[in-house]
Design a protein around this motif. Structure first.
Motif, PDB file in Angstrom:
ATOM      1  N   VAL A  19     -57.486  14.222 -36.723  1.00  0.00           N
ATOM      2  CA  VAL A  19     -56.481  13.972 -35.690  1.00  0.00           C
ATOM      3  C   VAL A  19     -55.508  12.923 -36.219  1.00  0.00           C
ATOM      4  O   VAL A  19     -55.911  11.798 -36.531  1.00  0.00           O
ATOM      5  CB  VAL A  19     -57.125  13.470 -34.382  1.00  0.00           C
ATOM      6  N   GLU A  20     -54.233  13.277 -36.307  1.00  0.00           N
ATOM      7  CA  GLU A  20     -53.215  12.337 -36.795  1.00  0.00           C
ATOM      8  C   GLU A  20     -52.984  11.231 -35.765  1.00  0.00           C
ATOM      9  O   GLU A  20     -53.130  11.456 -34.558  1.00  0.00           O
ATOM     10  CB  GLU A  20     -51.896  13.073 -37.027  1.00  0.00           C
ATOM     11  N   PRO A  21     -52.599  10.032 -36.230  1.00  0.00           N
ATOM     12  CA  PRO A  21     -52.290   8.954 -35.289  1.00  0.00           C
ATOM     13  C   PRO A  21     -51.234   9.395 -34.266  1.00  0.00           C
ATOM     14  O   PRO A  21     -50.244  10.039 -34.612  1.00  0.00           O
ATOM     15  CB  PRO A  21     -51.754   7.837 -36.193  1.00  0.00           C
ATOM     16  N   VAL A  34     -63.623  17.947 -24.455  1.00  0.00           N
ATOM     17  CA  VAL A  34     -63.349  16.536 -24.716  1.00  0.00           C
ATOM     18  C   VAL A  34     -62.049  16.445 -25.496  1.00  0.00           C
ATOM     19  O   VAL A  34     -61.871  17.122 -26.509  1.00  0.00           O
ATOM     20  CB  VAL A  34     -64.507  15.913 -25.528  1.00  0.00           C
ATOM     21  N   LEU A  35     -61.146  15.610 -25.032  1.00  0.00           N
ATOM     22  CA  LEU A  35     -59.899  15.382 -25.738  1.00  0.00           C
ATOM     23  C   LEU A  35     -60.036  14.112 -26.561  1.00  0.00           C
ATOM     24  O   LEU A  35     -60.205  13.015 -26.018  1.00  0.00           O
ATOM     25  CB  LEU A  35     -58.726  15.253 -24.758  1.00  0.00           C
ATOM     26  N   VAL A  36     -60.019  14.280 -27.868  1.00  0.00           N
ATOM     27  CA  VAL A  36     -60.106  13.157 -28.801  1.00  0.00           C
ATOM     28  C   VAL A  36     -58.680  12.681 -29.054  1.00  0.00           C
ATOM     29  O   VAL A  36     -57.793  13.478 -29.365  1.00  0.00           O
ATOM     30  CB  VAL A  36     -60.781  13.583 -30.125  1.00  0.00           C
ATOM     31  N   ILE A  37     -58.475  11.389 -28.919  1.00  0.00           N
ATOM     32  CA  ILE A  37     -57.139  10.801 -29.046  1.00  0.00           C
ATOM     33  C   ILE A  37     -57.160   9.776 -30.166  1.00  0.00           C
ATOM     34  O   ILE A  37     -57.952   8.828 -30.140  1.00  0.00           O
ATOM     35  CB  ILE A  37     -56.726  10.121 -27.727  1.00  0.00           C
ATOM     36  N   HIS A  38     -56.290   9.974 -31.162  1.00  0.00           N
ATOM     37  CA  HIS A  38     -56.129   8.983 -32.224  1.00  0.00           C
ATOM     38  C   HIS A  38     -54.969   8.088 -31.792  1.00  0.00           C
ATOM     39  O   HIS A  38     -53.826   8.525 -31.747  1.00  0.00           O
ATOM     40  CB  HIS A  38     -55.826   9.676 -33.550  1.00  0.00           C
ATOM     41  N   MET A  39     -55.280   6.872 -31.444  1.00  0.00           N
ATOM     42  CA  MET A  39     -54.267   5.949 -30.939  1.00  0.00           C
ATOM     43  C   MET A  39     -53.212   5.692 -32.021  1.00  0.00           C
ATOM     44  O   MET A  39     -53.542   5.635 -33.210  1.00  0.00           O
ATOM     45  CB  MET A  39     -54.922   4.653 -30.478  1.00  0.00           C
ATOM     46  N   PRO A  40     -51.948   5.536 -31.633  1.00  0.00           N
ATOM     47  CA  PRO A  40     -50.861   5.376 -32.607  1.00  0.00           C
ATOM     48  C   PRO A  40     -51.058   4.227 -33.593  1.00  0.00           C
ATOM     49  O   PRO A  40     -50.649   4.321 -34.742  1.00  0.00           O
ATOM     50  CB  PRO A  40     -49.630   5.139 -31.728  1.00  0.00           C
ATOM     51  N   ARG A  64     -48.835   6.410 -25.203  1.00  0.00           N
ATOM     52  CA  ARG A  64     -47.955   5.235 -25.250  1.00  0.00           C
ATOM     53  C   ARG A  64     -48.597   4.061 -24.540  1.00  0.00           C
ATOM     54  O   ARG A  64     -49.074   4.222 -23.415  1.00  0.00           O
ATOM     55  CB  ARG A  64     -46.624   5.529 -24.555  1.00  0.00           C
ATOM     56  N   ALA A  65     -48.580   2.916 -25.195  1.00  0.00           N
ATOM     57  CA  ALA A  65     -49.011   1.648 -24.591  1.00  0.00           C
ATOM     58  C   ALA A  65     -50.356   1.756 -23.882  1.00  0.00           C
ATOM     59  O   ALA A  65     -50.522   1.277 -22.767  1.00  0.00           O
ATOM     60  CB  ALA A  65     -47.934   1.148 -23.631  1.00  0.00           C
ATOM     61  N   PHE A  77     -52.096   7.986 -17.228  1.00  0.00           N
ATOM     62  CA  PHE A  77     -53.456   7.511 -17.027  1.00  0.00           C
ATOM     63  C   PHE A  77     -53.787   6.436 -18.042  1.00  0.00           C
ATOM     64  O   PHE A  77     -53.453   6.558 -19.222  1.00  0.00           O
ATOM     65  CB  PHE A  77     -54.450   8.671 -17.186  1.00  0.00           C
ATOM     66  N   ASP A  78     -54.474   5.389 -17.593  1.00  0.00           N
ATOM     67  CA  ASP A  78     -54.920   4.316 -18.467  1.00  0.00           C
ATOM     68  C   ASP A  78     -56.090   4.844 -19.307  1.00  0.00           C
ATOM     69  O   ASP A  78     -57.043   5.400 -18.762  1.00  0.00           O
ATOM     70  CB  ASP A  78     -55.368   3.122 -17.617  1.00  0.00           C
TER      71      ASP A  78
END
Length: 129
Positions: A19-21, A34-40, A64-65, A77-78
């Motif tokens: 997963v790219e940033p 499950v949604l895997v999120i690579h934070m920026p 974002r943020a 969503f936080d």
């Protein structure tokens, strides 16, 4: 972490390079999406891949943020708490604990806390009149 959560093992969901940033990847795991999120700016988060507004996929939502934006209706969503931060969503999303071991991203599929009811619901009312 509760004693019950401590008994739930972490499961492999992706390699850190999968997963790219700033991007997301949906992974089916034990009957859930499950949604895997690579934070920026580094690190990973994981959520149930379902917006609380209309149950649509969150995959591809902007990150974002510390928040994810639903790609369908724009609700924010936080990513720490799952709390809905903007309309049209009012209910939270499920956030899963994540840890990274070497190049492996692992998720713990803890049961979400019972989601609160709609804060705008009128007690005793059901449906439209």
């Amino acid at each position: 972490m509760t004693e019950q959560a401590a008994e739930i093992p972490f499961r492999f969901v992706a390699k850190t390079t999968d997963v790219e940033p700033g991007k997301t990847k949906c992974v089916p795991l034990e009957g859930r999406n499950v949604l895997v999120i690579h934070m920026p700016h580094g690190g990973f988060k994981a959520i149930e891949n379902q917006c609380s507004h209309e149950k649509k996929s969150m995959e591809g939502g902007r990150i974002r943020a510390g928040k994810i934006v639903c790609p369908h209706h724009g609700a924010n969503f936080d990513l720490e708490t799952g709390k809905a931060m903007s309309a049209p969503a009012v209910l939270p999303i499920t956030v899963y604990p994540v840890k990274v071991e070497g190049e492996d991203v692992l998720v713990q599929l803890v049961e979400p806390k019972k989601k609160p009811g709609n804060p705008f619901a009128i007690p005793g009312a059901s449906g439209f009149f």
